[in-house]
Design a protein around this motif. Sequence first.
Motif, PDB file in Angstrom:
ATOM      1  N   TYR A  71       0.827  -1.207   0.000  1.00  0.00           N
ATOM      2  CA  TYR A  71       0.000   0.000   0.000  1.00  0.00           C
ATOM      3  C   TYR A  71       0.861   1.257   0.000  1.00  0.00           C
ATOM      4  O   TYR A  71       0.662   2.177  -0.807  1.00  0.00           O
ATOM      5  N   VAL A  72       1.845   1.310   0.905  1.00  0.00           N
ATOM      6  CA  VAL A  72       2.675   2.517   1.029  1.00  0.00           C
ATOM      7  C   VAL A  72       3.498   2.733  -0.236  1.00  0.00           C
ATOM      8  O   VAL A  72       3.678   3.864  -0.702  1.00  0.00           O
ATOM      9  N   GLU A  73       3.994   1.646  -0.819  1.00  0.00           N
ATOM     10  CA  GLU A  73       4.832   1.775  -2.014  1.00  0.00           C
ATOM     11  C   GLU A  73       4.051   2.316  -3.206  1.00  0.00           C
ATOM     12  O   GLU A  73       4.631   2.873  -4.137  1.00  0.00           O
ATOM     13  N   GLN A  74       2.724   2.161  -3.205  1.00  0.00           N
ATOM     14  CA  GLN A  74       1.907   2.645  -4.310  1.00  0.00           C
ATOM     15  C   GLN A  74       1.395   4.074  -4.102  1.00  0.00           C
ATOM     16  O   GLN A  74       0.798   4.652  -5.005  1.00  0.00           O
ATOM     17  N   LEU A  75       1.643   4.633  -2.932  1.00  0.00           N
ATOM     18  CA  LEU A  75       1.180   5.991  -2.662  1.00  0.00           C
ATOM     19  C   LEU A  75       1.976   7.009  -3.466  1.00  0.00           C
ATOM     20  O   LEU A  75       3.181   6.824  -3.699  1.00  0.00           O
ATOM     21  N   PRO A  76       1.345   8.095  -3.892  1.00  0.00           N
ATOM     22  CA  PRO A  76       2.109   9.185  -4.506  1.00  0.00           C
ATOM     23  C   PRO A  76       3.145   9.693  -3.504  1.00  0.00           C
ATOM     24  O   PRO A  76       2.850   9.862  -2.325  1.00  0.00           O
ATOM     25  N   ARG A  77       4.346   9.907  -3.980  1.00  0.00           N
ATOM     26  CA  ARG A  77       5.426  10.331  -3.080  1.00  0.00           C
ATOM     27  C   ARG A  77       5.811  11.765  -3.407  1.00  0.00           C
ATOM     28  O   ARG A  77       6.583  12.012  -4.335  1.00  0.00           O
ATOM     29  N   PRO A  78       5.291  12.704  -2.650  1.00  0.00           N
ATOM     30  CA  PRO A  78       5.591  14.111  -2.945  1.00  0.00           C
ATOM     31  C   PRO A  78       7.043  14.444  -2.607  1.00  0.00           C
ATOM     32  O   PRO A  78       7.690  13.785  -1.795  1.00  0.00           O
ATOM     33  N   GLU A  79       7.536  15.457  -3.256  1.00  0.00           N
ATOM     34  CA  GLU A  79       8.884  15.936  -2.936  1.00  0.00           C
ATOM     35  C   GLU A  79       8.822  16.716  -1.630  1.00  0.00           C
ATOM     36  O   GLU A  79       8.087  17.707  -1.520  1.00  0.00           O
ATOM     37  N   LEU A  80       9.549  16.267  -0.633  1.00  0.00           N
ATOM     38  CA  LEU A  80       9.500  16.911   0.672  1.00  0.00           C
ATOM     39  C   LEU A  80      10.311  18.212   0.659  1.00  0.00           C
ATOM     40  O   LEU A  80      11.314  18.317  -0.039  1.00  0.00           O
ATOM     41  N   PRO A  81       9.870  19.194   1.439  1.00  0.00           N
ATOM     42  CA  PRO A  81      10.563  20.497   1.456  1.00  0.00           C
ATOM     43  C   PRO A  81      12.016  20.370   1.902  1.00  0.00           C
ATOM     44  O   PRO A  81      12.371  19.478   2.689  1.00  0.00           O
ATOM     45  N   ALA A  82      12.834  21.265   1.414  1.00  0.00           N
ATOM     46  CA  ALA A  82      14.237  21.283   1.819  1.00  0.00           C
ATOM     47  C   ALA A  82      14.393  21.858   3.227  1.00  0.00           C
ATOM     48  O   ALA A  82      15.298  21.446   3.969  1.00  0.00           O
ATOM     49  N   GLU A  83      13.530  22.799   3.586  1.00  0.00           N
ATOM     50  CA  GLU A  83      13.611  23.413   4.924  1.00  0.00           C
ATOM     51  C   GLU A  83      13.261  22.349   5.963  1.00  0.00           C
ATOM     52  O   GLU A  83      12.208  21.715   5.887  1.00  0.00           O
ATOM     53  N   PRO A  84      14.135  22.099   6.943  1.00  0.00           N
ATOM     54  CA  PRO A  84      13.963  20.976   7.869  1.00  0.00           C
ATOM     55  C   PRO A  84      12.636  20.956   8.616  1.00  0.00           C
ATOM     56  O   PRO A  84      11.980  19.907   8.689  1.00  0.00           O
ATOM     57  N   ARG A  85      12.233  22.080   9.183  1.00  0.00           N
ATOM     58  CA  ARG A  85      10.989  22.106   9.961  1.00  0.00           C
ATOM     59  C   ARG A  85       9.795  21.763   9.069  1.00  0.00           C
ATOM     60  O   ARG A  85       8.938  20.962   9.446  1.00  0.00           O
ATOM     61  N   GLU A  86       9.746  22.356   7.883  1.00  0.00           N
ATOM     62  CA  GLU A  86       8.643  22.099   6.962  1.00  0.00           C
ATOM     63  C   GLU A  86       8.661  20.660   6.466  1.00  0.00           C
ATOM     64  O   GLU A  86       7.619  20.074   6.168  1.00  0.00           O
TER      65      GLU A  86
END
Length: 230
Positions: free
Chosen positions: A73-88
Motif C-alpha cells: 500500500y505505502v509503495e503505491q502511494l504518490p510520493r511528494p517531494e518533501l521540502p528542503a527546509e527541515p521544519r517544513e
Amino acid sequence: MPASRTAPQGRTGRPPVTSRAQILAAAQLLIDRDGWERLTIRRLAAELGIGATTLYHHIRNKEDLLVLLVNDYVEQLPRPELPAEPRERVVAAATAMHDALAEWPWAAEVLTVNGFLGRLDASALWMVEGILSGAGEHGCAPERTVEIFRTIWYYTVGEILVRIRSSGPYDPGTPGPDAVTAPAFDRLDASRVPRLAALGERWIEVAARDTYRQGLRALVDGLLTERTAG
C-alpha cells in the motif's frame, strides 16, 4: 473407457492463484468486509479457492501477510517531494503519514501491534525518514530525532484510532468519543466545572473540527525547540 483424472478440480469459476497481487487483493477484500482481526490464512485460502497448505507456499503467516499488505500500500502511494527546509519537511512527512493512514485506518491499528513498524521495507519508510532527517538537519541529536518521531507517531495514530473506534470509518469531521456524551454537559454543576457546563452541547461542534494540522505544527515547533535529548 472413461477418461483418467490428470488433476484435481478446484472451485468452479475460481482462477488459480498466480501472483502476490491476487493474494493481497483477496486479503484486502476480507479486511474491508470483516476487519483485519478476523483475517486468517484459512479464510483467505477459502476466498481464493485453494487449500491453506498451498497458500503457505506464498506467505508464512498472518503477520507476514499484513506486513506485505502495508508495504504494498505505502509503495503505491504518490510520493511528494518533501521540502528542503527541515521544519517544513517534518510537518510535510508527518502530514503524508497521517493522510495515508486515514485512507487505510486499519493499517494504523496493525502498525501499533508487535513492532510492525520496524518490519516495513525501507522503500515504505520514506515518511519516517523524512521526519528523522528534518529533525536531524534542524540540529537535533540522533536520539532526539527518534523521540520526536515517536511523539509525532503517537499523536498521529492516536488521533485516527480514537475516531475510528468511536465513530466507524475515519472522517476528520466526525465527532470523537467525547462528543457522544456531550449533551450531558449541560446538566453539570456549573459551580464545580464551570467551563464544561458553559460549553454544553457546543462540545459536539468543537470536537468535530479537524485540528490535526494545526496541532501538528504546534507540536513540531515545540519538539524542535530543544535540540538535544533529555
